[in-house]
Scaffold this motif. Structure first.
Motif, PDB file in Angstrom:
ATOM      1  N   ASN A 356      45.331  43.927  30.702  1.00  0.00           N
ATOM      2  CA  ASN A 356      46.598  43.863  29.328  1.00  0.00           C
ATOM      3  C   ASN A 356      47.999  43.915  30.839  1.00  0.00           C
ATOM      4  N   ARG A 357      48.805  44.255  30.458  1.00  0.00           N
ATOM      5  CA  ARG A 357      50.208  44.347  31.155  1.00  0.00           C
ATOM      6  C   ARG A 357      49.574  45.625  32.426  1.00  0.00           C
ATOM      7  N   ARG A 358      49.288  46.921  31.561  1.00  0.00           N
ATOM      8  CA  ARG A 358      49.265  48.548  32.388  1.00  0.00           C
ATOM      9  C   ARG A 358      48.096  47.656  33.659  1.00  0.00           C
ATOM     10  N   GLY A 359      46.555  47.262  33.569  1.00  0.00           N
ATOM     11  CA  GLY A 359      45.807  47.249  34.216  1.00  0.00           C
ATOM     12  C   GLY A 359      46.371  46.380  35.329  1.00  0.00           C
ATOM     13  N   LEU A 360      46.873  45.338  34.799  1.00  0.00           N
ATOM     14  CA  LEU A 360      48.163  44.233  35.738  1.00  0.00           C
ATOM     15  C   LEU A 360      48.709  45.217  36.470  1.00  0.00           C
ATOM     16  N   ALA A 361      49.893  45.829  36.349  1.00  0.00           N
ATOM     17  CA  ALA A 361      50.097  46.474  37.037  1.00  0.00           C
ATOM     18  C   ALA A 361      49.579  47.201  38.357  1.00  0.00           C
ATOM     19  N   MET A 362      48.581  47.172  38.022  1.00  0.00           N
ATOM     20  CA  MET A 362      47.675  48.815  38.637  1.00  0.00           C
ATOM     21  C   MET A 362      46.925  48.123  39.792  1.00  0.00           C
ATOM     22  N   THR A 363      46.162  47.020  38.999  1.00  0.00           N
ATOM     23  CA  THR A 363      45.227  45.998  39.904  1.00  0.00           C
ATOM     24  C   THR A 363      46.324  45.326  40.973  1.00  0.00           C
ATOM     25  N   LEU A 364      47.553  44.592  40.287  1.00  0.00           N
ATOM     26  CA  LEU A 364      47.975  44.129  41.023  1.00  0.00           C
ATOM     27  C   LEU A 364      49.034  45.542  42.938  1.00  0.00           C
ATOM     28  N   GLU A 365      49.388  46.255  41.992  1.00  0.00           N
ATOM     29  CA  GLU A 365      49.899  47.557  43.328  1.00  0.00           C
ATOM     30  C   GLU A 365      48.464  47.759  44.274  1.00  0.00           C
ATOM     31  N   THR A 366      47.205  47.653  44.029  1.00  0.00           N
ATOM     32  CA  THR A 366      45.895  48.169  44.620  1.00  0.00           C
ATOM     33  C   THR A 366      45.940  46.767  45.633  1.00  0.00           C
ATOM     34  N   VAL A 367      46.480  45.556  45.364  1.00  0.00           N
ATOM     35  CA  VAL A 367      45.756  43.940  45.918  1.00  0.00           C
ATOM     36  C   VAL A 367      47.714  44.230  47.533  1.00  0.00           C
ATOM     37  N   VAL A 368      48.330  44.302  46.610  1.00  0.00           N
ATOM     38  CA  VAL A 368      49.827  44.526  47.444  1.00  0.00           C
ATOM     39  C   VAL A 368      49.894  46.136  48.706  1.00  0.00           C
ATOM     40  N   GLN A 369      48.741  47.302  48.508  1.00  0.00           N
ATOM     41  CA  GLN A 369      48.657  48.564  49.234  1.00  0.00           C
ATOM     42  C   GLN A 369      47.693  47.914  50.075  1.00  0.00           C
ATOM     43  N   LEU A 370      46.766  46.719  50.168  1.00  0.00           N
ATOM     44  CA  LEU A 370      45.630  46.708  51.494  1.00  0.00           C
ATOM     45  C   LEU A 370      46.461  45.360  52.108  1.00  0.00           C
ATOM     46  N   ARG A 371      47.569  45.378  51.606  1.00  0.00           N
ATOM     47  CA  ARG A 371      48.247  43.541  51.954  1.00  0.00           C
ATOM     48  C   ARG A 371      47.566  42.410  52.111  1.00  0.00           C
ATOM     49  N   GLN A 372      46.712  42.636  50.768  1.00  0.00           N
ATOM     50  CA  GLN A 372      45.831  40.841  50.619  1.00  0.00           C
ATOM     51  C   GLN A 372      46.647  39.891  50.160  1.00  0.00           C
ATOM     52  N   GLN A 373      46.597  38.885  50.599  1.00  0.00           N
ATOM     53  CA  GLN A 373      47.639  37.471  50.019  1.00  0.00           C
ATOM     54  C   GLN A 373      47.055  37.221  48.914  1.00  0.00           C
ATOM     55  N   PHE A 374      47.218  36.302  47.987  1.00  0.00           N
ATOM     56  CA  PHE A 374      46.371  36.095  46.426  1.00  0.00           C
ATOM     57  C   PHE A 374      47.511  35.165  46.318  1.00  0.00           C
ATOM     58  N   ALA A 375      46.630  34.480  44.876  1.00  0.00           N
ATOM     59  CA  ALA A 375      47.217  33.328  44.070  1.00  0.00           C
ATOM     60  C   ALA A 375      47.018  33.549  42.803  1.00  0.00           C
ATOM     61  N   ALA A 376      48.043  33.306  41.861  1.00  0.00           N
ATOM     62  CA  ALA A 376      48.275  33.797  41.101  1.00  0.00           C
ATOM     63  C   ALA A 376      48.331  32.221  39.960  1.00  0.00           C
ATOM     64  N   ILE A 377      47.373  32.144  39.315  1.00  0.00           N
ATOM     65  CA  ILE A 377      47.398  31.287  37.943  1.00  0.00           C
ATOM     66  C   ILE A 377      48.092  31.646  36.333  1.00  0.00           C
ATOM     67  N   THR A 378      48.814  31.501  35.791  1.00  0.00           N
ATOM     68  CA  THR A 378      49.080  31.925  34.613  1.00  0.00           C
ATOM     69  C   THR A 378      49.039  30.273  33.568  1.00  0.00           C
ATOM     70  N   LEU A 379      48.930  30.257  31.993  1.00  0.00           N
ATOM     71  CA  LEU A 379      47.693  29.829  30.924  1.00  0.00           C
ATOM     72  C   LEU A 379      48.056  30.329  29.722  1.00  0.00           C
ATOM     73  N   ASP A 380      48.747  29.366  29.020  1.00  0.00           N
ATOM     74  CA  ASP A 380      48.572  29.540  27.323  1.00  0.00           C
ATOM     75  C   ASP A 380      47.501  28.446  27.004  1.00  0.00           C
ATOM     76  N   ILE A 381      47.948  28.494  25.674  1.00  0.00           N
ATOM     77  CA  ILE A 381      46.742  27.660  24.338  1.00  0.00           C
ATOM     78  C   ILE A 381      48.350  26.847  23.945  1.00  0.00           C
ATOM     79  N   ASP A 382      48.085  25.132  24.243  1.00  0.00           N
ATOM     80  CA  ASP A 382      48.850  24.030  23.209  1.00  0.00           C
ATOM     81  C   ASP A 382      48.746  24.617  22.053  1.00  0.00           C
ATOM     82  N   HIS A 383      49.939  24.966  21.058  1.00  0.00           N
ATOM     83  CA  HIS A 383      50.572  24.439  20.304  1.00  0.00           C
ATOM     84  C   HIS A 383      49.544  25.152  19.023  1.00  0.00           C
ATOM     85  N   PHE A 384      49.226  26.880  19.664  1.00  0.00           N
ATOM     86  CA  PHE A 384      48.981  27.634  19.481  1.00  0.00           C
ATOM     87  C   PHE A 384      49.146  28.141  18.621  1.00  0.00           C
ATOM     88  N   LYS A 385      50.822  27.968  17.764  1.00  0.00           N
ATOM     89  CA  LYS A 385      50.658  28.596  16.829  1.00  0.00           C
ATOM     90  C   LYS A 385      50.032  27.915  15.229  1.00  0.00           C
TER      91      LYS A 385
END
Length: 503
Positions: A356-385
């Motif tokens: 979840n968002r909390r897990g994301l924040a912690m893993t993102l902090e770890t990646v940054v501390q390791l000075r590791q580059q990354f790519a991010a993909i955001t997605l959602d379902i079309d017309h989910f409503k």
């Protein structure tokens, strides 16, 4: 502390026993000495009464011969030196002979208390102290003079001076102590007959515990306080024929003075052993306590990852510490499992199992501390409503779970998968370049597009891709760029991948 207290108690007990032993011994010595003095004084008085009785027989036979009477008084005075003066009177108290002659009492009639008592009693007796005609404080030992017909003629008496040199001083004055000890003699009315302080002779002592004890017992001992407030150890005895009370006293401080040196020697011999004992106790206590102390310290660090290793390295050489160590390791294992479970539950989405968002924040902090580059993909379902509206929320939840499975299937093992909203997801690809991330996003899009869900119309997703390294500011900005690319994909008609070209 226990060892020290035990040693201190032993030392104090030794001191108390030795102190009481010295006091008891001194009391008994004083009692024995007083008893011996009383016996010696009794023997002396009887001896003087025998001398007077013998002289009384001679005087009765020559009562009308002044020369013989004078010679007999002189013999009694100078032969034994038992009396300070000797006198012979008739039945009316008139002095017929006296020695020494220097008193110049010949022909005078005695009216002193001792003389009147002797004339009245007409028996062998020892008088109470009184002031003689020569102004001396004396006692008189007398015996009656009776002729062959049993007629009372007078008496013969020998005086003993109480405040001057006399046989009584010589008998009682030499005491074997020179430490403040002294002897006192009182008559049966508590009047002082002998005392080292001559000024107190003749004084009547007020009732005190010691004098009361003498009245009750023939001999004994007692701890008392004298008139000067000094603690004394007293022994006492009574002279039977006269009723005199002989009291021997010794200062308590003098008795206990040797104890200081004795206890100093004990302390001097005890100290090395005590120090060795205390050192040994300290070492053994430390040896016993150290495992417990280390276990207690580890108990305060149970949240640290290496605490189990530290506990296993703690030496536990006795049963209790071994059991505590074992229980602590079991407890830490259970606790860490519980913490891990709670940590997982707080950092993951319960529906999909993704971060979840909390897990994301912690893993993102770890990646940054390791000075590791990354790519991010955001997605959602079309017309989910519309899916929720058409098929219901349960079906909508099933769609979200299916999408999560597709994301897992298309992601790399090292990728970080997150559900950040209702139908919104995020994938972090550590170490991936932008082109690689775009390829993964496109593959995921196609797989979802071709996914067949029973009873549900086909679904599609829109995706935004962004890249981050250390030269591009904060990592949150790359996530924001990925969101912007996602919104751009939505605007361009959905079901597509848009790559952010911003840096």
């Amino acid at each position: 502390m226990s060892a020290f207290v035990t040693l201190a108690n032993s030392f104090y007990a030794s001191y108390s026993v030795q102190r009481q032993l010295l006091i008891d011994n001194t009391l008994e010595e004083n009692r024995v000495y007083a008893t011996k003095l009383a016996a010696s004084t009794e023997q002396f008085l009887k001896s003087m009464q025998k001398q007077l009785a013998y002289s009384g027989v001679i005087a009765a036979s020559h009562f009308d011969d002044p020369k013989i009477l004078q010679a007999e008084t002189a013999r009694l005075k100078y032969q034994t030196d038992s009396f300070n003066s000797v006198v012979i009177t008739n039945a009316k108290g008139k002095i017929l002979a006296t020695s020494p002659d220097s008193l110049q009492l010949m022909g005078q009639t005695l009216n002193t208390p001792g003389a009147l008592e002797a004339l009245k009693q007409r028996r062998p007796m020892i008088s109470k102290p009184y002031i003689s005609l020569a102004k001396n404080l004396v006692i008189i030992i007398s015996t009656p003079i009776i002729n062959a017909q049993g007629e009372y003629l007078g008496y013969i008496g020998g005086t003993i001076y109480l405040r001057q040199k006399s046989i009584l001083n010589e008998l009682l004055g030499e005491h074997y102590y020179r430490d403040g000890s002294y002897i006192a003699v009182l008559d049966n009315e508590r009047r002082i007959l002998y005392h080292p302080d001559a000024n107190r002779i003749g004084e009547v002592v007020k009732p005190r515990p010691l004098t009361d004890a003498v009245k009750r017992n023939a001999n004994g001992s007692l701890m008392v306080t004298n008139l000067a407030g000094q603690a004394m150890l007293a022994g006492f005895a009574v002279v039977p024929s006269s009723g005199w009370e002989i009291v021997t006293q010794r200062p308590t401080d003098s008795t206990l003075k040797p104890l200081e040196g004795l206890m100093y020697k004990v302390l001097r011999h005890l100290t090395p052993l005590a120090l060795v004992t205390l050192l040994a106790v300290w070492l053994f206590s430390r040896l016993i306590a150290r495992p417990l102390w280390l276990l207690a310290r580890s108990a305060n660090e149970m949240d640290k990852p290496d605490v189990s290793t530290n506990i296993r390295e703690i030496p536990s050489w006795y049963f209790e510490s071994t059991q505590l160590k074992r229980a602590l390791l079991i407890g830490i294992s259970l606790l860490q499992k519980k913490i891990g479970k709670l940590k997982f539950e707080t950092q993951t989405d319960p529906m999909t199992g993704l971060f979840n968002r909390r897990g994301l924040a912690m893993t993102l902090e770890t990646v940054v501390q390791l000075r590791q580059q990354f790519a991010a993909i955001t997605l959602d379902i079309d017309h989910f409503k519309s899916i929720n509206d058409s098929y219901g929320h349960d079906t909508g939840d099933q769609v979200i779970r299916s999408l999560a499975e597709q994301i897992r299937h298309n992601a790399r093992e090292s990728d970080i998968l997150c559900r950040v909203g209702g139908e919104e997801f995020l994938v972090l690809l550590p170490g991936a370049q932008l082109a690689e991330a775009e390829m993964i996003a496109e593959r995921l899009r196609k797989n979802v597009e071709n996914l067949v869900l029973p009873g549900i119309r086909p679904i599609t997703i829109s995706l935004g891709v962004a890249y981050w390294n250390q030269q591009q500011g904060k990592p949150e900005e790359s996530l924001k760029r990925a969101d912007e690319a996602l919104y751009q994909a939505k605007k361009e008609g959905r079901n597509r991948v848009v790559v952010s070209q911003k840096h």
